[in-house]
Design a protein around this motif. Structure first.
Motif, mmCIF file in Angstrom:
data_model
loop_
_atom_site.group_PDB
_atom_site.id
_atom_site.type_symbol
_atom_site.label_atom_id
_atom_site.label_comp_id
_atom_site.label_asym_id
_atom_site.label_seq_id
_atom_site.Cartn_x
_atom_site.Cartn_y
_atom_site.Cartn_z
ATOM 1 N N ILE A 96 0.832 -1.212 0.000
ATOM 2 C CA ILE A 96 0.000 0.000 0.000
ATOM 3 C C ILE A 96 0.863 1.258 0.000
ATOM 4 O O ILE A 96 0.628 2.194 -0.773
ATOM 5 C CB ILE A 96 -0.948 -0.009 1.217
ATOM 6 C CG1 ILE A 96 -1.987 -1.120 1.058
ATOM 7 C CG2 ILE A 96 -1.644 1.341 1.381
ATOM 8 C CD1 ILE A 96 -2.815 -1.385 2.300
ATOM 9 N N LEU A 97 1.873 1.287 0.857
ATOM 10 C CA LEU A 97 2.744 2.466 0.936
ATOM 11 C C LEU A 97 3.521 2.680 -0.353
ATOM 12 O O LEU A 97 3.702 3.826 -0.791
ATOM 13 C CB LEU A 97 3.708 2.323 2.120
ATOM 14 C CG LEU A 97 3.072 2.447 3.504
ATOM 15 C CD1 LEU A 97 4.067 2.042 4.585
ATOM 16 C CD2 LEU A 97 2.588 3.879 3.735
ATOM 17 N N ASP A 98 3.963 1.602 -0.965
ATOM 18 C CA ASP A 98 4.702 1.726 -2.225
ATOM 19 C C ASP A 98 3.784 2.217 -3.348
ATOM 20 O O ASP A 98 4.200 2.996 -4.211
ATOM 21 C CB ASP A 98 5.340 0.388 -2.606
ATOM 22 C CG ASP A 98 6.587 0.081 -1.801
ATOM 23 O OD1 ASP A 98 7.102 0.996 -1.119
ATOM 24 O OD2 ASP A 98 7.055 -1.077 -1.845
ATOM 25 N N ALA A 99 2.542 1.767 -3.354
ATOM 26 C CA ALA A 99 1.586 2.230 -4.367
ATOM 27 C C ALA A 99 1.271 3.709 -4.170
ATOM 28 O O ALA A 99 1.162 4.476 -5.136
ATOM 29 C CB ALA A 99 0.314 1.396 -4.305
ATOM 30 N N LEU A 100 1.154 4.115 -2.902
ATOM 31 C CA LEU A 100 0.828 5.505 -2.596
ATOM 32 C C LEU A 100 1.962 6.465 -2.965
ATOM 33 O O LEU A 100 1.716 7.666 -3.132
ATOM 34 C CB LEU A 100 0.482 5.649 -1.110
ATOM 35 C CG LEU A 100 -0.884 5.096 -0.699
ATOM 36 C CD1 LEU A 100 -1.056 5.184 0.809
ATOM 37 C CD2 LEU A 100 -2.007 5.859 -1.408
ATOM 38 N N LYS A 101 3.183 5.949 -3.082
ATOM 39 C CA LYS A 101 4.294 6.807 -3.515
ATOM 40 C C LYS A 101 3.934 7.521 -4.810
ATOM 41 O O LYS A 101 3.994 8.749 -4.918
ATOM 42 C CB LYS A 101 5.561 5.968 -3.755
ATOM 43 C CG LYS A 101 6.283 5.461 -2.536
ATOM 44 C CD LYS A 101 7.487 4.648 -2.987
ATOM 45 C CE LYS A 101 8.285 4.108 -1.823
ATOM 46 N NZ LYS A 101 9.442 3.305 -2.262
ATOM 47 N N ALA A 102 3.572 6.749 -5.816
ATOM 48 C CA ALA A 102 3.271 7.315 -7.133
ATOM 49 C C ALA A 102 2.009 8.168 -7.092
ATOM 50 O O ALA A 102 1.928 9.197 -7.769
ATOM 51 C CB ALA A 102 3.128 6.196 -8.158
ATOM 52 N N VAL A 103 1.021 7.743 -6.304
ATOM 53 C CA VAL A 103 -0.231 8.497 -6.208
ATOM 54 C C VAL A 103 0.024 9.896 -5.659
ATOM 55 O O VAL A 103 -0.445 10.903 -6.215
ATOM 56 C CB VAL A 103 -1.247 7.756 -5.312
ATOM 57 C CG1 VAL A 103 -2.495 8.609 -5.090
ATOM 58 C CG2 VAL A 103 -1.634 6.421 -5.940
ATOM 59 N N LEU A 104 0.791 9.986 -4.563
ATOM 60 C CA LEU A 104 1.072 11.280 -3.953
ATOM 61 C C LEU A 104 1.893 12.167 -4.878
ATOM 62 O O LEU A 104 1.589 13.352 -5.052
ATOM 63 C CB LEU A 104 1.801 11.079 -2.618
ATOM 64 C CG LEU A 104 0.961 10.473 -1.493
ATOM 65 C CD1 LEU A 104 1.818 10.183 -0.271
ATOM 66 C CD2 LEU A 104 -0.166 11.422 -1.119
ATOM 67 N N VAL A 105 2.918 11.604 -5.484
ATOM 68 C CA VAL A 105 3.764 12.384 -6.397
ATOM 69 C C VAL A 105 2.943 12.883 -7.582
ATOM 70 O O VAL A 105 3.054 14.053 -7.990
ATOM 71 C CB VAL A 105 4.966 11.544 -6.880
ATOM 72 C CG1 VAL A 105 5.684 12.240 -8.036
ATOM 73 C CG2 VAL A 105 5.939 11.312 -5.730
ATOM 74 N N TYR A 106 2.112 12.019 -8.127
ATOM 75 C CA TYR A 106 1.294 12.379 -9.286
ATOM 76 C C TYR A 106 0.364 13.543 -8.956
ATOM 77 O O TYR A 106 0.310 14.539 -9.697
ATOM 78 C CB TYR A 106 0.482 11.158 -9.723
ATOM 79 C CG TYR A 106 -0.372 11.379 -10.953
ATOM 80 C CD1 TYR A 106 0.108 11.055 -12.214
ATOM 81 C CD2 TYR A 106 -1.673 11.888 -10.850
ATOM 82 C CE1 TYR A 106 -0.684 11.240 -13.356
ATOM 83 C CE2 TYR A 106 -2.458 12.088 -11.973
ATOM 84 C CZ TYR A 106 -1.957 11.753 -13.217
ATOM 85 O OH TYR A 106 -2.729 11.943 -14.335
ATOM 86 N N TYR A 107 -0.353 13.454 -7.840
ATOM 87 C CA TYR A 107 -1.342 14.486 -7.534
ATOM 88 C C TYR A 107 -0.726 15.765 -6.992
ATOM 89 O O TYR A 107 -1.273 16.865 -7.197
ATOM 90 C CB TYR A 107 -2.416 13.925 -6.602
ATOM 91 C CG TYR A 107 -3.403 13.080 -7.358
ATOM 92 C CD1 TYR A 107 -4.263 13.659 -8.297
ATOM 93 C CD2 TYR A 107 -3.462 11.709 -7.192
ATOM 94 C CE1 TYR A 107 -5.160 12.887 -9.023
ATOM 95 C CE2 TYR A 107 -4.353 10.929 -7.920
ATOM 96 C CZ TYR A 107 -5.195 11.532 -8.833
ATOM 97 O OH TYR A 107 -6.072 10.770 -9.571
ATOM 98 N N GLY A 136 0.047 2.023 -8.629
ATOM 99 C CA GLY A 136 -0.445 3.322 -8.162
ATOM 100 C C GLY A 136 -0.379 4.371 -9.266
ATOM 101 O O GLY A 136 -1.305 5.180 -9.435
ATOM 102 N N TYR A 137 0.678 4.329 -10.029
ATOM 103 C CA TYR A 137 0.891 5.254 -11.149
ATOM 104 C C TYR A 137 -0.184 5.064 -12.218
ATOM 105 O O TYR A 137 -0.807 6.021 -12.673
ATOM 106 C CB TYR A 137 2.281 4.978 -11.705
ATOM 107 C CG TYR A 137 2.757 5.876 -12.825
ATOM 108 C CD1 TYR A 137 2.828 7.251 -12.670
ATOM 109 C CD2 TYR A 137 3.182 5.325 -14.037
ATOM 110 C CE1 TYR A 137 3.302 8.065 -13.692
ATOM 111 C CE2 TYR A 137 3.664 6.130 -15.059
ATOM 112 C CZ TYR A 137 3.723 7.502 -14.879
ATOM 113 O OH TYR A 137 4.207 8.294 -15.891
ATOM 114 N N PHE A 138 -0.431 3.810 -12.588
ATOM 115 C CA PHE A 138 -1.428 3.525 -13.617
ATOM 116 C C PHE A 138 -2.843 3.873 -13.142
ATOM 117 O O PHE A 138 -3.682 4.309 -13.934
ATOM 118 C CB PHE A 138 -1.365 2.058 -14.041
ATOM 119 C CG PHE A 138 -0.069 1.660 -14.683
ATOM 120 C CD1 PHE A 138 0.711 2.587 -15.353
ATOM 121 C CD2 PHE A 138 0.388 0.352 -14.606
ATOM 122 C CE1 PHE A 138 1.914 2.233 -15.951
ATOM 123 C CE2 PHE A 138 1.591 -0.021 -15.197
ATOM 124 C CZ PHE A 138 2.349 0.921 -15.870
#
Length: 201
Positions: free
Chosen positions: A60-71, A117-119
């Motif tokens: 979950i934390l690794d997926a959220l990395k890309a989500v936070l950076v993206y937004y 998370g990125y996709f």
């Protein structure tokens, strides 16, 4: 490229470099996951070494990395009049940071969760299809690596047909290529029938 755009790319890389598997292992379990299992700093190895709860937390934390950076990039691009495509580039930098983290001797994970998370940010429906394919292959094979590679190849095949900016398609393609490259040793083990099957999922 503007200074703020460069800073967002650097933010993506450095945040992606945070090795959550290593942090959780050392803080909560007094264990360095790099010294056990596959030695990989990802959710699968964290689950193998530390247990299901730790493994899911890392995923979950690794997926959220890309989500936070993206937004964050998306929000700041609008506020600072930056190139709106910077969110795709910063997200890719986050994935690269996860694979080659400056905070862990450039030995990171294989980017499966971070790519997901990125996709999800770029094309949610597309990502959900990828999740279904991943879980289906995993249920049949019990190989996380084979599931990841199979899903990545399907993603790669579909990407050119998505209604997305060219920058997004290029960044997604690079992300998939990096993910598959990071699994090169797994591919060898699958061919030799020596790849480990997952037990904790």
């Amino acid at each position: 490229m503007k200074v703020y755009e460069i800073l967002l790319i650097l933010l993506g890389y450095f945040y992606g470099s945070i090795p959550f598997a290593l942090v959780i292992g050392k803080v909560f379990y007094n264990t360095d996951v790099r010294e056990s299992g596959s030695g990989n700093l990802g959710g699968t190895n964290a689950g193998r070494v530390l247990g299901k709860k730790a493994g899911m937390s890392v995923i979950i934390l690794d997926a959220l990395k890309a989500v936070l950076v993206y937004y964050i990039s998306y929000f700041l691009a609008g506020k600072l009049n930056l190139n709106p495509d910077i969110k795709y580039i910063a997200g890719l930098a986050c994935i690269f940071g996860h694979c080659y983290p400056i905070f862990a001797g450039f030995r990171g994970g294989k980017a499966v969760s971070t790519c997901l998370g990125y996709f999800l940010c770029i094309e949610p429906l597309y990502a959900i299809v990828a999740i279904i394919v991943f879980l289906s292959v995993l249920k049949i094979s019990k190989y996380v690596s084979l599931s990841s590679i199979s899903t990545s190849l399907i993603v790669l095949a579909i990407t050119p047909f998505l209604d997305l900016p060219l920058t997004a398609k290029i960044c997604m393609t690079f992300a998939v290529i990096l993910l598959v490259y990071r699994h090169k040793e797994n591919i060898k083990r699958i061919k030799n029938h020596t790849e480990s099957k997952i037990q904790w999922m």
